[in-house]
Design a protein around this motif. Sequence first.
Motif, PDB file in Angstrom:
ATOM      1  N   MET A   1       2.238  -1.862   9.524  1.00 17.50           N
ATOM      2  CA  MET A   1       0.852  -2.334   9.526  1.00 17.50           C
ATOM      3  C   MET A   1      -0.051  -1.318   8.834  1.00 17.50           C
ATOM      4  O   MET A   1       0.182  -0.126   8.896  1.00 17.50           O
ATOM      5  N   SER A   2      -1.093  -1.829   8.198  1.00 17.43           N
ATOM      6  CA  SER A   2      -2.073  -0.957   7.564  1.00 17.43           C
ATOM      7  C   SER A   2      -3.204  -0.679   8.545  1.00 17.43           C
ATOM      8  O   SER A   2      -3.243  -1.205   9.652  1.00 17.43           O
ATOM      9  N   GLY A   3      -4.170   0.134   8.111  1.00 18.36           N
ATOM     10  CA  GLY A   3      -5.268   0.491   8.995  1.00 18.36           C
ATOM     11  C   GLY A   3      -6.350  -0.559   9.111  1.00 18.36           C
ATOM     12  O   GLY A   3      -7.179  -0.484  10.013  1.00 18.36           O
ATOM     13  N   ILE A   4      -6.400  -1.548   8.208  1.00 18.68           N
ATOM     14  CA  ILE A   4      -7.525  -2.491   8.236  1.00 18.68           C
ATOM     15  C   ILE A   4      -7.123  -3.906   8.662  1.00 18.68           C
ATOM     16  O   ILE A   4      -7.977  -4.712   9.000  1.00 18.68           O
ATOM     17  N   ASP A   5      -5.815  -4.215   8.650  1.00 15.18           N
ATOM     18  CA  ASP A   5      -5.357  -5.527   9.099  1.00 15.18           C
ATOM     19  C   ASP A   5      -3.879  -5.423   9.477  1.00 15.18           C
ATOM     20  O   ASP A   5      -3.308  -4.330   9.511  1.00 15.18           O
ATOM     21  N   ASP A   6      -3.271  -6.561   9.773  1.00 16.80           N
ATOM     22  CA  ASP A   6      -1.876  -6.564  10.222  1.00 16.80           C
ATOM     23  C   ASP A   6      -0.870  -6.713   9.078  1.00 16.80           C
ATOM     24  O   ASP A   6       0.328  -6.836   9.321  1.00 16.80           O
ATOM     25  N   LEU A   7      -1.367  -6.688   7.858  1.00 22.44           N
ATOM     26  CA  LEU A   7      -0.482  -6.814   6.693  1.00 22.44           C
ATOM     27  C   LEU A   7       0.132  -5.456   6.347  1.00 22.44           C
ATOM     28  O   LEU A   7      -0.371  -4.406   6.759  1.00 22.44           O
ATOM     29  N   PRO A   8       1.218  -5.446   5.565  1.00 18.77           N
ATOM     30  CA  PRO A   8       1.884  -4.184   5.227  1.00 18.77           C
ATOM     31  C   PRO A   8       1.023  -3.287   4.334  1.00 18.77           C
ATOM     32  O   PRO A   8       0.100  -3.774   3.659  1.00 18.77           O
ATOM     33  N   PRO A   9       1.317  -1.992   4.295  1.00 22.03           N
ATOM     34  CA  PRO A   9       0.638  -1.099   3.348  1.00 22.03           C
ATOM     35  C   PRO A   9       0.886  -1.569   1.920  1.00 22.03           C
ATOM     36  O   PRO A   9       1.905  -2.212   1.625  1.00 22.03           O
TER      37      PRO A   9
ATOM     38  N   GLY B   1      -4.863  -4.074 -18.520  1.00 21.32           N
ATOM     39  CA  GLY B   1      -5.892  -3.154 -18.035  1.00 21.32           C
ATOM     40  C   GLY B   1      -5.734  -2.833 -16.561  1.00 21.32           C
ATOM     41  O   GLY B   1      -6.707  -2.551 -15.872  1.00 21.32           O
ATOM     42  N   GLN B   2      -4.491  -2.864 -16.063  1.00 24.12           N
ATOM     43  CA  GLN B   2      -4.259  -2.701 -14.629  1.00 24.12           C
ATOM     44  C   GLN B   2      -4.071  -1.238 -14.224  1.00 24.12           C
ATOM     45  O   GLN B   2      -3.338  -0.492 -14.872  1.00 24.12           O
ATOM     46  N   ASN B   3      -4.740  -0.856 -13.150  1.00 24.89           N
ATOM     47  CA  ASN B   3      -4.480   0.392 -12.435  1.00 24.89           C
ATOM     48  C   ASN B   3      -4.707   0.060 -10.967  1.00 24.89           C
ATOM     49  O   ASN B   3      -5.826  -0.257 -10.580  1.00 24.89           O
ATOM     50  N   PHE B   4      -3.641   0.108 -10.177  1.00 24.20           N
ATOM     51  CA  PHE B   4      -3.741  -0.335  -8.792  1.00 24.20           C
ATOM     52  C   PHE B   4      -4.292   0.764  -7.895  1.00 24.20           C
ATOM     53  O   PHE B   4      -3.875   1.921  -7.969  1.00 24.20           O
ATOM     54  N   LEU B   5      -5.227   0.374  -7.025  1.00 27.47           N
ATOM     55  CA  LEU B   5      -5.801   1.274  -6.034  1.00 27.47           C
ATOM     56  C   LEU B   5      -5.081   0.991  -4.718  1.00 27.47           C
ATOM     57  O   LEU B   5      -5.217  -0.077  -4.145  1.00 27.47           O
ATOM     58  N   LEU B   6      -4.291   1.969  -4.242  1.00 22.38           N
ATOM     59  CA  LEU B   6      -3.389   1.714  -3.129  1.00 22.38           C
ATOM     60  C   LEU B   6      -3.914   2.145  -1.768  1.00 22.38           C
ATOM     61  O   LEU B   6      -3.384   1.739  -0.745  1.00 22.38           O
ATOM     62  N   ASP B   7      -4.937   2.977  -1.738  1.00 24.48           N
ATOM     63  CA  ASP B   7      -5.472   3.489  -0.477  1.00 24.48           C
ATOM     64  C   ASP B   7      -6.416   2.455   0.132  1.00 24.48           C
ATOM     65  O   ASP B   7      -7.520   2.235  -0.354  1.00 24.48           O
ATOM     66  N   LEU B   8      -5.970   1.820   1.220  1.00 25.46           N
ATOM     67  CA  LEU B   8      -6.777   0.766   1.837  1.00 25.46           C
ATOM     68  C   LEU B   8      -8.063   1.311   2.456  1.00 25.46           C
ATOM     69  O   LEU B   8      -9.036   0.569   2.626  1.00 25.46           O
ATOM     70  N   ASN B   9      -8.084   2.592   2.797  1.00 21.93           N
ATOM     71  CA  ASN B   9      -9.335   3.187   3.275  1.00 21.93           C
ATOM     72  C   ASN B   9     -10.369   3.203   2.149  1.00 21.93           C
ATOM     73  O   ASN B   9     -11.556   2.975   2.379  1.00 21.93           O
TER      74      ASN B   9
ATOM     75  N   THR C   1     -10.361   1.115  -0.548  1.00 21.75           N
ATOM     76  CA  THR C   1     -10.773  -0.258  -0.878  1.00 21.75           C
ATOM     77  C   THR C   1     -11.743  -0.788   0.170  1.00 21.75           C
ATOM     78  O   THR C   1     -12.691  -1.519  -0.159  1.00 21.75           O
ATOM     79  N   ALA C   2     -11.544  -0.400   1.429  1.00 17.41           N
ATOM     80  CA  ALA C   2     -12.480  -0.815   2.477  1.00 17.41           C
ATOM     81  C   ALA C   2     -13.844  -0.163   2.257  1.00 17.41           C
ATOM     82  O   ALA C   2     -14.887  -0.777   2.490  1.00 17.41           O
ATOM     83  N   LYS C   3     -13.836   1.094   1.782  1.00 14.91           N
ATOM     84  CA  LYS C   3     -15.097   1.792   1.511  1.00 14.91           C
ATOM     85  C   LYS C   3     -15.865   1.118   0.372  1.00 14.91           C
ATOM     86  O   LYS C   3     -17.087   0.976   0.421  1.00 14.91           O
ATOM     87  N   ILE C   4     -15.123   0.680  -0.670  1.00 13.96           N
ATOM     88  CA  ILE C   4     -15.760  -0.039  -1.781  1.00 13.96           C
ATOM     89  C   ILE C   4     -16.372  -1.343  -1.268  1.00 13.96           C
ATOM     90  O   ILE C   4     -17.498  -1.701  -1.616  1.00 13.96           O
ATOM     91  N   ALA C   5     -15.613  -2.049  -0.419  1.00 14.28           N
ATOM     92  CA  ALA C   5     -16.129  -3.306   0.138  1.00 14.28           C
ATOM     93  C   ALA C   5     -17.392  -3.054   0.953  1.00 14.28           C
ATOM     94  O   ALA C   5     -18.369  -3.818   0.860  1.00 14.28           O
TER      95      ALA C   5
ATOM     96  N   ARG D   1      -8.355  -7.441   0.591  1.00 10.89           N
ATOM     97  CA  ARG D   1      -8.213  -7.220   2.035  1.00 10.89           C
ATOM     98  C   ARG D   1      -9.430  -6.495   2.600  1.00 10.89           C
ATOM     99  O   ARG D   1      -9.900  -6.788   3.701  1.00 10.89           O
ATOM    100  N   GLY D   2      -9.964  -5.539   1.823  1.00 12.04           N
ATOM    101  CA  GLY D   2     -11.170  -4.844   2.263  1.00 12.04           C
ATOM    102  C   GLY D   2     -12.348  -5.787   2.411  1.00 12.04           C
ATOM    103  O   GLY D   2     -13.118  -5.704   3.379  1.00 12.04           O
ATOM    104  N   LEU D   3     -12.502  -6.707   1.461  1.00 16.31           N
ATOM    105  CA  LEU D   3     -13.605  -7.665   1.508  1.00 16.31           C
ATOM    106  C   LEU D   3     -13.469  -8.613   2.699  1.00 16.31           C
ATOM    107  O   LEU D   3     -14.450  -8.896   3.401  1.00 16.31           O
ATOM    108  N   LEU D   4     -12.266  -9.095   2.926  1.00 18.75           N
ATOM    109  CA  LEU D   4     -12.040 -10.012   4.042  1.00 18.75           C
ATOM    110  C   LEU D   4     -12.217  -9.300   5.378  1.00 18.75           C
ATOM    111  O   LEU D   4     -12.828  -9.834   6.306  1.00 18.75           O
ATOM    112  N   ALA D   5     -11.696  -8.076   5.468  1.00 16.82           N
ATOM    113  CA  ALA D   5     -11.842  -7.310   6.707  1.00 16.82           C
ATOM    114  C   ALA D   5     -13.293  -6.944   6.973  1.00 16.82           C
ATOM    115  O   ALA D   5     -13.697  -6.748   8.126  1.00 16.82           O
TER     116      ALA D   5
END
Length: 280
Positions: free
Chosen positions: A1-9, A26-34, A36-40, A63-67
């Motif tokens: 589980m991740s820190g913001i929901d029940d989905l995997p990291p 043009g892809q660069n993935f942002l993996l830190d859910l903390n 992405t939640a801060k951006i949201a 996930r950050g936006l939904l959370a």
Amino acid sequence: MSGIDDLPPLRDVIASHGLTARKALGQNFLLDLNLTAKIARSAGNLSGKDVLEVGPGPGGLTRGLLASGARRVLAVEKDPRCLPALAEIAAAYPGRLEVISGDALALDPAEHLEPPYAICANLPYNVGTELLVRWLTPPTWPPAWDRLTLMFQREVAERIVAQPGGKAYGRLAVLAQWRTEAQIVMHLSPQAFTPPPKVSSAVVRLDALPEPRFPADPKILERVVAMAFNQRRKMLRAALKGLSPDIEDRLLASGIKPTERAEQVGIEAFCALARNVAAG
């Protein structure tokens, strides 16, 4: 589980779906859910609001936006490899995530979202500026969106918020600041991404003003500003000579010295010149 929901990291999501960022997209993935939640959260209170996201990739910001409480997220993703991962998020947030497979440049968000909606995205580098200009130049103002929270290369972000007098100040600053309140709300290092880009990034928040700061015809203002900055090393009397045969008189009437260069002219003066040109 991740820190913001029940989905995997996100690292597990990327591994299970075999996702690798593609430079061509043009892809660069942002993996830190903390992060992405801060951006949201930097997008403000999203409760009861629809949100457009462009280029969600594996869905970290989604996930950050939904959370954060967004009523509904419309995620537009060009890369079909990401769709299964986004479908898992949609299943975890029933009725709150719609994923469209396609090109954001070809989408009319108004057909899917209830205004005023927010736009929040880690924009693909290769279309970020074009999308921003489109959002800043709708047929009518105020637009259907009320706030943009967008990640860009730091250089682009600095151009959006730049003030007259510096090299970063140009067409993008005028277009953005004429109609919005623009500010950089977050900086991110290359190490925050996978793979790390060669440049730093920044998040810009743009709040739509009820009306532009100064009166001007949008199309004429865009033309004046584009001509001025396309030859930014030239004095304005030379850069804008194709605009009117009596351009020096028009510049003076607008409070602009004909010997000034574009980067020295503020938005109010550009608007005054646009009105002068419109008057014929």
